[in-house]
Design a protein around this motif. Structure first.
Motif, PDB file in Angstrom:
ATOM      1  N   LEU A   3       0.787  -1.242   0.000  1.00  0.00           N
ATOM      2  CA  LEU A   3       0.000   0.000   0.000  1.00  0.00           C
ATOM      3  C   LEU A   3       0.814   1.285   0.000  1.00  0.00           C
ATOM      4  N   ILE A   4       2.069   1.258   0.471  1.00  0.00           N
ATOM      5  CA  ILE A   4       2.854   2.490   0.533  1.00  0.00           C
ATOM      6  C   ILE A   4       3.565   2.698  -0.795  1.00  0.00           C
ATOM      7  N   PRO A   5       3.433   3.857  -1.435  1.00  0.00           N
ATOM      8  CA  PRO A   5       4.129   4.090  -2.706  1.00  0.00           C
ATOM      9  C   PRO A   5       5.623   4.255  -2.495  1.00  0.00           C
ATOM     10  N   GLY A   6       6.410   3.750  -3.432  1.00  0.00           N
ATOM     11  CA  GLY A   6       7.856   3.873  -3.374  1.00  0.00           C
ATOM     12  C   GLY A   6       8.359   4.978  -4.273  1.00  0.00           C
ATOM     13  N   SER A   7       9.650   5.222  -4.223  1.00  0.00           N
ATOM     14  CA  SER A   7      10.297   6.216  -5.076  1.00  0.00           C
ATOM     15  C   SER A   7      11.703   5.735  -5.375  1.00  0.00           C
TER      16      SER A   7
END
Length: 453
Positions: free
Chosen positions: A186-190
């Motif tokens: 669920l947490i977006p990465g970069s």
């Protein structure tokens, strides 16, 4: 900067962050109630038992600057999940510790893992939510923090009484596993940043903060020289950072922003006073007024209950009117609550008046936490968000350690005159709270008014 993803992904990412944050804070408050059982099982003197908590606090406080910068370089999601996995492993080790010395060592590992996790959520919330939604997100964040603070001693007591003290650590393992799975999904990465990691700055800050926090926690013959060396190292760190530009481990240039500077001062004041008042209140209620541990906990329970209820609407208020008014109200309520509790302690009023002060303290936490966090993170460029979060958390944590240390020193020095000791303690923390009120009043009128540095 626009938020990433749609509404579902934003709020799903927040839920994943809150799951991990809940575990971290739960472990901060769950240990104290099991301390007598730990000592009975593993042995050790009072000093060793003290370092079961102090070792965690030391390891948690010192690496926050480095952890925030690692989030900038390697993606805050990745650092957060690695920290969460390490927290699960170290929790399992704590639960299996054969001696008090091994428990202290594993608690230090647990503190290091918590430090890796702690700065990343502020960065990720800044990435997930637009400026007009961050107050609500931080409000929910504050509500979960209050719930963990309230449930920690309760869950710790239940696990210790029904099973064994080791389960206060072992329970973290499945909770962390759930949080890691949620975070991955669920947490977006970069992709992370491209700046260089300043090893010299990391060494100076780590050594300086280690000596400073150790000196504050120890208060022995070596504390003064350790503090002097710490100051020299941190001055060297400041000089080093001034010449690093975009590669700075701690972007001290952020203090040119009125929003970031005053939010940091107010948050340090909040952290210092809230933790500093807990010890004298508990000592007063149990040693001077004859309360049992459960009754004393009930007297302070309105703090967490009110914070749970008020944090989400307080966050929405921040989104509507900006941060200065809610933060100033919150810090003012903090000063009023401390004044009321101080009067109860010093004047010998009915001790249950402390519940009113605790309720005001909960309202203060709800009103202040969200705008201070939101304004601090709105004051920075996206590429410096990790370093800014690490610096913000470090200031708050060192402020909390300093508040507890000064309070403990006053109580020890005036142990023969408890009324005077309590009066001096509450005078000190009230003065710190007033400093926070002044800082909050000087915040920008709106979160979005805090110019990017």
């Amino acid at each position: 900067m626009r938020a990433l993803g749609g509404a579902a992904s934003k709020w799903g990412g927040l839920v994943a962050l809150l799951a991990g944050f809940f575990v971290l804070l739960l472990d901060t408050t769950i240990v104290a109630v099991a301390s007598p059982r730990i000592q009975a099982d593993l042995g050790g003197d009072v000093a060793a038992l003290f370092w079961v908590t102090a070792g965690y606090l030391l390891a948690f406080s010192v690496p926050l600057l480095v952890a925030g910068r690692l989030g900038d370089l390697f993606d805050p999601k990745r650092v957060y999940l690695v920290g969460m996995a390490a927290f699960a492993v170290s929790s399992a080790l704590c639960g299996l510790a054969p001696t008090i010395e091994w428990l202290i060592a594993f608690r230090i590992l647990q503190g290091l893992a918590a430090a890796a996790m702690s700065p990343q959520p502020l960065t990720l919330i800044r990435r997930l939510f637009n400026e007009d939604e961050r107050g609500r997100a931080f409000g929910i964040w504050g509500s979960v923090a209050a719930a963990a603070t309230l449930l920690g001693p309760i869950l710790g007591g239940l696990l210790t009484a029904s099973l064994d003290w080791r389960w206060i650590f072992l329970v973290n393992v499945p909770l962390c596993a759930i949080a890691v799975v949620m975070g991955i999904r669920l947490i977006p990465g970069s992709p992370g940043g491209v700046a260089r990691f300043d090893l010299i700055g990391a060494a100076l800050s780590t050594a300086g903060l280690t000596l400073l926090v150790w000196a504050l926690l120890s208060w022995d013959a070596l504390s003064l020289p350790a503090a002097a060396i710490a100051v020299a190292l941190l001055v060297g760190f400041w000089i080093r950072e001034r010449g690093q530009g975009a590669d700075a481990l701690a972007p001290l240039r952020l203090y040119r922003s009125s929003g970031y500077l005053n939010a940091s001062i107010a948050m340090a004041s909040l952290g210092a006073t809230v933790l500093a008042m807990a010890l004298p209140i508990m000592l007063y209620l149990q040693e001077e007024r004859g309360f049992g541990p459960f009754e004393a906990a009930v007297a302070l329970a309105p703090d967490a209950v009110v914070a749970i209820l008020l944090s989400p609407p307080a966050g929405r208020w921040v989104d509507r009117v900006g941060g200065r008014r809610p933060a100033t109200l919150g810090m003012s309520l903090l000063a009023v609550s401390l004044l009321l509790m101080g009067l109860v302690v010093v004047s010998g009023l009915n001790p249950w008046w402390i519940t009113v002060g605790a309720a005001l303290l909960g309202a203060a936490n709800a009103m202040a936490w969200s705008p201070l966090s939101a304004i601090a993170m709105a004051s920075v460029d996206p590429d410096a968000a990790g370093g800014a979060s690490g610096l913000f958390n470090t200031v708050r944590q060192v402020g909390a350690v300093a508040g507890v240390a000064v309070t403990g020193a006053i109580l020890a020095a005036l142990a023969a005159r408890p009324v005077l000791a309590f009066g001096v303690v509450f005078g000190f923390i009230l003065l710190v709270a007033v400093g926070g009120v002044v800082a909050a009043f000087r915040l920008p009128a709106r979160v979005r008014a805090a110019a990017s540095v």
